[in-house]
Motif scaffolding. Structure first.
Motif, PDB file in Angstrom:
ATOM      1  N   UNK A   1       0.842  -1.202   0.000  1.00 49.27           N
ATOM      2  CA  UNK A   1       0.000   0.000   0.000  1.00 49.27           C
ATOM      3  C   UNK A   1       0.877   1.251   0.000  1.00 49.27           C
ATOM      4  N   UNK A   2       1.984   1.212   0.743  1.00 55.76           N
ATOM      5  CA  UNK A   2       2.940   2.331   0.711  1.00 55.76           C
ATOM      6  C   UNK A   2       3.429   2.596  -0.713  1.00 55.76           C
ATOM      7  N   UNK A   3       3.695   1.529  -1.444  1.00 54.07           N
ATOM      8  CA  UNK A   3       4.164   1.692  -2.822  1.00 54.07           C
ATOM      9  C   UNK A   3       3.107   2.391  -3.675  1.00 54.07           C
ATOM     10  N   UNK A   4       1.842   1.996  -3.509  1.00 55.79           N
ATOM     11  CA  UNK A   4       0.763   2.621  -4.276  1.00 55.79           C
ATOM     12  C   UNK A   4       0.673   4.112  -3.971  1.00 55.79           C
ATOM     13  N   UNK A   5       0.888   4.462  -2.703  1.00 56.32           N
ATOM     14  CA  UNK A   5       0.781   5.862  -2.276  1.00 56.32           C
ATOM     15  C   UNK A   5       1.980   6.673  -2.748  1.00 56.32           C
ATOM     16  N   UNK A   6       3.170   6.074  -2.734  1.00 61.16           N
ATOM     17  CA  UNK A   6       4.408   6.842  -2.861  1.00 61.16           C
ATOM     18  C   UNK A   6       4.893   7.040  -4.286  1.00 61.16           C
TER      19      UNK A   6
ATOM     20  N   UNK B   1       4.545   8.047  -8.064  1.00 65.06           N
ATOM     21  CA  UNK B   1       3.669   8.896  -8.864  1.00 65.06           C
ATOM     22  C   UNK B   1       3.185   8.214 -10.137  1.00 65.06           C
ATOM     23  N   UNK B   2       3.948   7.223 -10.632  1.00 61.99           N
ATOM     24  CA  UNK B   2       3.490   6.540 -11.843  1.00 61.99           C
ATOM     25  C   UNK B   2       2.315   5.608 -11.594  1.00 61.99           C
ATOM     26  N   UNK B   3       1.949   5.448 -10.326  1.00 63.48           N
ATOM     27  CA  UNK B   3       0.796   4.618  -9.974  1.00 63.48           C
ATOM     28  C   UNK B   3      -0.350   5.523  -9.523  1.00 63.48           C
ATOM     29  N   UNK B   4      -1.383   5.691 -10.319  1.00 67.60           N
ATOM     30  CA  UNK B   4      -2.515   6.524  -9.896  1.00 67.60           C
ATOM     31  C   UNK B   4      -3.224   5.896  -8.709  1.00 67.60           C
ATOM     32  N   UNK B   5      -3.422   6.672  -7.661  1.00 71.87           N
ATOM     33  CA  UNK B   5      -4.036   6.129  -6.448  1.00 71.87           C
ATOM     34  C   UNK B   5      -5.073   7.106  -5.912  1.00 71.87           C
ATOM     35  N   UNK B   6      -4.676   7.980  -5.024  1.00 67.42           N
ATOM     36  CA  UNK B   6      -5.593   8.984  -4.474  1.00 67.42           C
ATOM     37  C   UNK B   6      -4.858  10.308  -4.449  1.00 67.42           C
ATOM     38  N   UNK B   7      -5.299  11.240  -5.290  1.00 62.39           N
ATOM     39  CA  UNK B   7      -4.547  12.479  -5.428  1.00 62.39           C
ATOM     40  C   UNK B   7      -5.466  13.577  -5.944  1.00 62.39           C
ATOM     41  N   UNK B   8      -5.118  14.809  -5.621  1.00 61.60           N
ATOM     42  CA  UNK B   8      -5.805  15.986  -6.148  1.00 61.60           C
ATOM     43  C   UNK B   8      -4.753  16.936  -6.698  1.00 61.60           C
ATOM     44  N   UNK B   9      -5.024  17.504  -7.869  1.00 63.28           N
ATOM     45  CA  UNK B   9      -4.119  18.532  -8.380  1.00 63.28           C
ATOM     46  C   UNK B   9      -4.880  19.504  -9.254  1.00 63.28           C
ATOM     47  N   UNK B  10      -4.304  20.708  -9.407  1.00 61.79           N
ATOM     48  CA  UNK B  10      -4.905  21.738 -10.240  1.00 61.79           C
ATOM     49  C   UNK B  10      -4.266  21.642 -11.616  1.00 61.79           C
ATOM     50  N   UNK B  11      -5.017  21.109 -12.552  1.00 59.89           N
ATOM     51  CA  UNK B  11      -4.498  20.871 -13.886  1.00 59.89           C
ATOM     52  C   UNK B  11      -5.678  20.767 -14.836  1.00 59.89           C
ATOM     53  N   UNK B  12      -5.666  21.570 -15.877  1.00 55.44           N
ATOM     54  CA  UNK B  12      -6.799  21.582 -16.795  1.00 55.44           C
ATOM     55  C   UNK B  12      -6.739  20.465 -17.836  1.00 55.44           C
ATOM     56  N   UNK B  13      -5.651  19.701 -17.816  1.00 57.41           N
ATOM     57  CA  UNK B  13      -5.531  18.598 -18.741  1.00 57.41           C
ATOM     58  C   UNK B  13      -5.833  17.286 -18.033  1.00 57.41           C
ATOM     59  N   UNK B  14      -6.808  16.547 -18.529  1.00 58.82           N
ATOM     60  CA  UNK B  14      -7.197  15.284 -17.940  1.00 58.82           C
ATOM     61  C   UNK B  14      -6.080  14.249 -18.135  1.00 58.82           C
ATOM     62  N   UNK B  15      -5.739  13.519 -17.063  1.00 59.84           N
ATOM     63  CA  UNK B  15      -4.682  12.519 -17.145  1.00 59.84           C
ATOM     64  C   UNK B  15      -5.281  11.157 -17.461  1.00 59.84           C
ATOM     65  N   UNK B  16      -4.539  10.383 -18.255  1.00 63.84           N
ATOM     66  CA  UNK B  16      -5.004   9.061 -18.674  1.00 63.84           C
ATOM     67  C   UNK B  16      -3.866   8.070 -18.480  1.00 63.84           C
ATOM     68  N   UNK B  17      -4.197   6.871 -17.937  1.00 62.62           N
ATOM     69  CA  UNK B  17      -3.223   5.799 -17.749  1.00 62.62           C
ATOM     70  C   UNK B  17      -3.748   4.523 -18.408  1.00 62.62           C
TER      71      UNK B  17
END
Length: 638
Positions: free
Chosen positions: A223-228, A230-246
């Protein structure tokens, strides 16, 4: 992981194997005392000392071979067979395969998500070594052919093995009458003491597993790996007008590499290691063992499962908070906010490798993450019960005889007493085994050809006969019946699974045709039909709260953690695979039909209207009703 990484793991194991064999050759002559004095008896007469030494040599060699093999394979000479056949639906099975080496999971989750443990007791390991030495001793002695000047008569053999922390003792009772030049000599006791850390490493391995079962250390690290990362989308908020896709497949590939790198760095406090980062040091042992090394491995060629939601046809898309309504026009002009909340289900095996002075002890352990949480420990113990007073107290000697069509045969023996199940070892035709004292227990004898179940009360019975009831290997085919028209057709692109269970035997088929092993008897049969056509399955929106201890800094290098809780709001989701049919029913396979039939045709119902089952209980109800349909067909044996 690259192919180089896969090869590296095998090279490491190979080096350790070669090193251990070298130690055995170098010290073969010093790991046992050829004198009767070591056994506390009289010194052997000089005329037959070479025969005493010869038998002791055999015991020493076989004792070392068996101790090494049982350590490589997690306490087993013969690793228990998985009750569910290995297939795409059961790719983990109950063991890790590294070349020809089978390393059992001490904990794993079956294909039906039932938790299992299968680590042995020391008493069971003693019996495994005794059986190995018994099976190979005659070949080693070779009828004493090299002592042609002697006339040697053998009596009944009885072997006892005692696994200790530092040594393993082997004692053989085998009366020998030896005649040479009209002089008669008698030998009856032989033995060897093996310099092996088998018992010590086993006890340390038990401490590791007990700690993991209690604290879910490996799950928390995952679970630490999932959180830590960045290449793994988990639970995050950011100000960015471009939608991210994985891409889901890219996430899985990255996660496997991350797990491999991090798991390899985990070390056990109090053992031999060079890791400087305390984050990776697992403090669990009651004592220090600086002479013992413990390494953990996850290889890219190990089986792996990952599911992450929400996703749309394998794509994970960040969710904008102000995507609709009045906020889109008002706040959307000021800033864009992405809110990512993804839920993971993950399974992967970890290989534990313990070593001291060339003695290795390996075992596998499955790490399970369910909905971003460490799995709950609801273990169904099979086949060897640990810390069970019934299975630990084997005090009733029973003569077990196993037959197949009137002839002796080999079988694995398990004894069930109440809710306890004790694996007792292998019988080759006939063998005396120690059982727990039990009234109205049940003996299970099983081999590749079949199984026998025999009621046995060990408090009053001293002999038991098990007649193996054979499996029948029969070709099968699956066909679909339209529940609205009754039209029958072959499987064409659908995924169909049949679960076939009885009190004696269970199996699963998932290919549209193939071969199936069955025993005569009545089975509970469930089938499921999935299709990528139609509307798919819709799951209503829901909220899941996830709390985890999250390391501060980069991977918690400063050793401080915070509890972070997030509410994962999963919108209504649509899956591309649609459950379009299935059925539940009972069916009896007679022995004549299985023996003389050329093919079994399994039928199941499907519905082209692609109904959406938002409540699983509705699906269950419909599957139960399919048996009453005028179009329903039971399995056909032709």
């Amino acid at each position: 992981m690259s192919k180089r990484g896969q090869v590296t793991l095998l090279i490491i194991i190979g080096i350790l194997i070669v090193a251990t064999i070298s130690i055995f050759i170098a010290f073969r002559e010093s790991i046992f005392d050829k004198s009767k004095e070591v056994l506390g008896g009289e010194k052997t007469e000089e005329e037959v000392q070479e025969i005493q030494d010869y038998v002791d040599d055999c015991l020493s060699g076989l004792g070392y071979e068996s101790s090494y093999l049982i350590g490589l394979q997690g306490g087993y000479i013969n690793v228990p067979r998985d009750r569910i056949p290995e297939s795409d639906a059961n790719k983990f099975s109950n063991r890790i395969l590294i070349g020809d080496l089978e390393i059992p999971y001490w904990y794993y989750q079956q294909a039906n998500n039932v938790d299992k443990v299968q680590y042995p007791t020391l008493e069971y390991m003693n019996q495994e070594l005794e059986k190995y030495i018994e099976d190979n001793l005659d070949s080693c002695l070779d009828n004493f052919k090299q002592f042609s000047e002697y006339k040697i008569t053998e009596g009944k053999k009885e072997i006892k093995v005692d696994i200790g922390d530092e040594t393993t003792g082997v004692l053989l009772s085998m009366p020998l009458t030896i005649v040479k030049d009209d002089k008669q000599f008698n030998l009856d006791t032989f033995g060897a003491e093996i310099n092996s850390k088998l018992g010590k490493l086993y006890k340390i391995a038990r401490q590791v597993v007990d700690a993991e079962d209690k604290d879910y250390y490996l799950e928390e690290k995952t679970i630490d790996m999932l959180v830590s990362y960045k290449e793994l989308p988990f639970s995050d908020k950011d100000i960015n007008c471009q939608r991210r896709v994985w891409l889901k497949q890219d996430i899985e590939s990255s996660l496997k590499k991350i797990i491999s790198t991090n798991i390899e760095r985990v070390k056990i406090s109090g053992t031999s290691y060079n890791e400087e980062n305390d984050y990776y040091v697992w403090d669990l042992l009651r004592n220090n063992y600086p002479e013992v090394s413990i390494n953990l491995r996850f290889s890219d060629n190990f089986p792996f499962e990952m599911d992450v939601n929400p996703n749309e046809n394998g794509l994970l898309i960040s969710k904008g908070v102000y995507d609709s309504g009045i906020f889109n026009g008002l706040l959307g002009q000021i800033f864009c906010l992405n809110d990512d909340n993804f839920v993971y289900d993950i399974k992967y095996p970890v290989l534990f490798m313990l070593e001291e002075d060339g003695q290795m002890f390996n075992f596998g352990y499955m790490v399970v993450i369910a909905k971003n949480q460490a799995r709950k420990n609801e273990i169904d113990v099979d086949p060897v019960v640990i810390d069970n007073p019934i299975c630990e107290n084997l005090n009733k000697l029973v003569d077990v005889r196993v037959y197949d069509s009137g002839d002796f045969t080999k079988a694995q023996i398990t004894y069930k007493c109440g809710t306890s199940s004790c694996y007792l070892g292998e019988v080759d035709g006939e063998r005396e085994l120690y059982f727990p004292t039990c009234y109205n227990g049940q003996l299970v004898a099983e081999n590749e050809d079949g199984k026998a179940l025999v009621d046995l009360s060990t408090n009053i019975q001293s002999t038991v006969i098990a007649n193996i009831e054979n499996y029948y290997d029969v070709p099968y085919e699956i066909k679909l019946i339209n529940r609205n028209t009754g039209a029958t057709r072959e499987v064409d692109g659908e995924q169909v699974i049949f679960e076939i269970n009885s009190d004696k035997y269970s199996t699963l088929i998932s290919e549209k045709s193939g071969r199936i092993k069955l025993m005569p008897g009545t089975y509970d049969i469930s089938s499921y039909v999935m299709s990528k056509e139609g509307r798919g399955i819709t799951v209503k929106s829901q909220k899941i709260e996830n709390c985890a201890e999250v390391p501060k800094g980069i991977l918690g290098f400063i050793g401080v953690t915070d509890e972070e809780c997030t509410t994962v709001e999963i919108p209504e989701m649509k899956f591309d695979q649609n459950l379009i049919g299935g059925s539940n029913f009972k069916f009896k396979f007679s022995e004549d039909k299985l023996k003389y039939g050329t093919k079994i045709i399994f039928y199941t119902m499907y519905d082209n209207s692609n109904l959406v089952f938002e409540d699983p209980s509705l699906l269950t109800a419909q599957m139960e009703e399919e048996e009453t349909s005028i179009f329903f067909e039971y399995p056909e044996i032709i």
